[in-house]
Design a protein around this motif. Structure first.
Motif, PDB file in Angstrom:
ATOM      1  N   ALA A 169      -3.074  -0.460 -11.034  1.00  0.00           N
ATOM      2  CA  ALA A 169      -2.326   0.722 -10.387  1.00  0.00           C
ATOM      3  C   ALA A 169      -1.126   0.965 -11.421  1.00  0.00           C
ATOM      4  CB  ALA A 169      -1.345  -0.103  -9.031  1.00  0.00           C
ATOM      5  N   CYS A 182      -6.234   9.242 -12.388  1.00  0.00           N
ATOM      6  CA  CYS A 182      -6.192   7.657 -11.597  1.00  0.00           C
ATOM      7  C   CYS A 182      -7.349   7.539 -10.634  1.00  0.00           C
ATOM      8  CB  CYS A 182      -4.899   7.768 -10.845  1.00  0.00           C
ATOM      9  SG  CYS A 182      -3.309   7.483 -11.731  1.00  0.00           S
ATOM     10  N   GLU A 183      -7.736   8.704 -10.018  1.00  0.00           N
ATOM     11  CA  GLU A 183      -8.908   8.660  -9.225  1.00  0.00           C
ATOM     12  C   GLU A 183     -10.115   8.361  -9.993  1.00  0.00           C
ATOM     13  OE1 GLU A 183     -11.509  11.401  -5.804  1.00  0.00           O
ATOM     14  OE2 GLU A 183      -9.713  12.209  -7.152  1.00  0.00           O
ATOM     15  N   LYS A 240      -4.813   2.847  -8.642  1.00  0.00           N
ATOM     16  CA  LYS A 240      -3.996   3.272  -7.589  1.00  0.00           C
ATOM     17  C   LYS A 240      -2.591   3.732  -8.143  1.00  0.00           C
ATOM     18  CE  LYS A 240      -5.292  -0.584  -4.395  1.00  0.00           C
ATOM     19  NZ  LYS A 240      -6.470  -1.246  -5.298  1.00  0.00           N
ATOM     20  N   SER A 254      -1.661  10.148  -2.965  1.00  0.00           N
ATOM     21  CA  SER A 254      -1.045   8.824  -3.490  1.00  0.00           C
ATOM     22  C   SER A 254      -1.238   7.752  -2.631  1.00  0.00           C
ATOM     23  CB  SER A 254       0.467   9.131  -3.738  1.00  0.00           C
ATOM     24  OG  SER A 254       0.922   7.946  -4.210  1.00  0.00           O
ATOM     25  N   TRP A 255      -1.870   6.626  -3.225  1.00  0.00           N
ATOM     26  CA  TRP A 255      -1.866   5.210  -2.779  1.00  0.00           C
ATOM     27  C   TRP A 255      -0.663   4.703  -2.142  1.00  0.00           C
ATOM     28  CZ3 TRP A 255      -0.428   0.347  -3.670  1.00  0.00           C
ATOM     29  CH2 TRP A 255      -0.919  -0.664  -2.937  1.00  0.00           C
TER      30      TRP A 255
END
Length: 224
Positions: free
Chosen positions: A85, A105-106, A111, A143-144
């Motif tokens: 993350a 990030c994906e 995360k 966004s996570w």
């Protein structure tokens, strides 16, 4: 739900300091957050060795705030060293910024956690005035998680109203900055971030267990 902020003081063996606290706490907390000073002092390779078998949240708290290419490259690098993350600022905007970071990030399985408000009073001067816009950016990029301060629980409540139930809210400010354990969760947060109240205590494990118990009691009371 506790995330421990591992922010070592000056004049310590930083790698040893972090490892001791990781070993003491990993069974009891949901994650660890490593800030820029510790990353610089230990190095990514040193941190990857400490946390190599860890399956919980391991957050690179870089508070990224740059153009998209730079943030994306930085996230990719920390992902290669075991972080799962990364924290970035929403105020840099969506286009050619957070949008590019979110794509990386994906791809990397990271995360993305965006700061929409902070725990210090200076956040009220600019950041908090644009809270709704920052939450909209978080929605656009999927966004996570979001960062919102335990020191101002009404901000947490507002963020939860804006973001809905699926996105995680992480709240710093528990302990030394004044917020009581459980307060942020009662107002809508998922995780409370605790640093010095645990990590700078004489008995790290005992302090963590006490905070966890206090958190459980307060949440049970507020939720009836």
């Amino acid at each position: 739900m506790i995330i421990v902020a591992l922010d070592p003081p000056q004049n310590v063996d930083v790698e040893k300091w972090i490892k001791i606290r990781y070993d003491e706490l990993k069974e009891y907390v949901q994650g660890f957050k490593i800030g820029v000073p510790a990353i610089i002092r230990v190095g990514l390779e040193g941190l990857s060795k400490i946390f190599k078998d860890y399956s919980g949240l391991l957050i690179a708290d870089l508070k990224l705030a740059d153009i998209g290419d730079v943030m994306a490259l930085t996230a990719s690098i920390v992902g290669d060293y075991g972080f799962n993350a990364v924290i970035a600022h929403a105020f840099v905007g969506y286009s050619q910024a957070v949008d590019e970071l979110s794509k990386t990030c994906e791809k990397k399985g990271l995360k993305l956690i965006l700061v929409v408000s902070m725990s210090h009073r200076g956040s009220e001067e600019f950041i908090d005035k644009h809270l709704e816009s920052f939450v909209e950016i978080a929605k656009r990029v999927g966004s996570w998680g979001l960062v919102a301060p335990a020191t101002r629980p009404l901000i947490i409540k507002r963020v939860r109203e804006l973001i809905g139930s699926e996105v995680k809210i992480l709240s710093p400010g528990i302990g030394v900055q004044g917020a009581e354990p459980g307060t942020a969760i009662c107002y809508g947060a998922d995780y409370e971030i605790v640093g010095r109240a645990i990590t700078h205590s004489e008995n790290v494990k005992q302090s963590a267990l006490k905070i966890i118990e206090n958190q459980k009691q307060r949440v049970a009371k507020c939720r009836g």
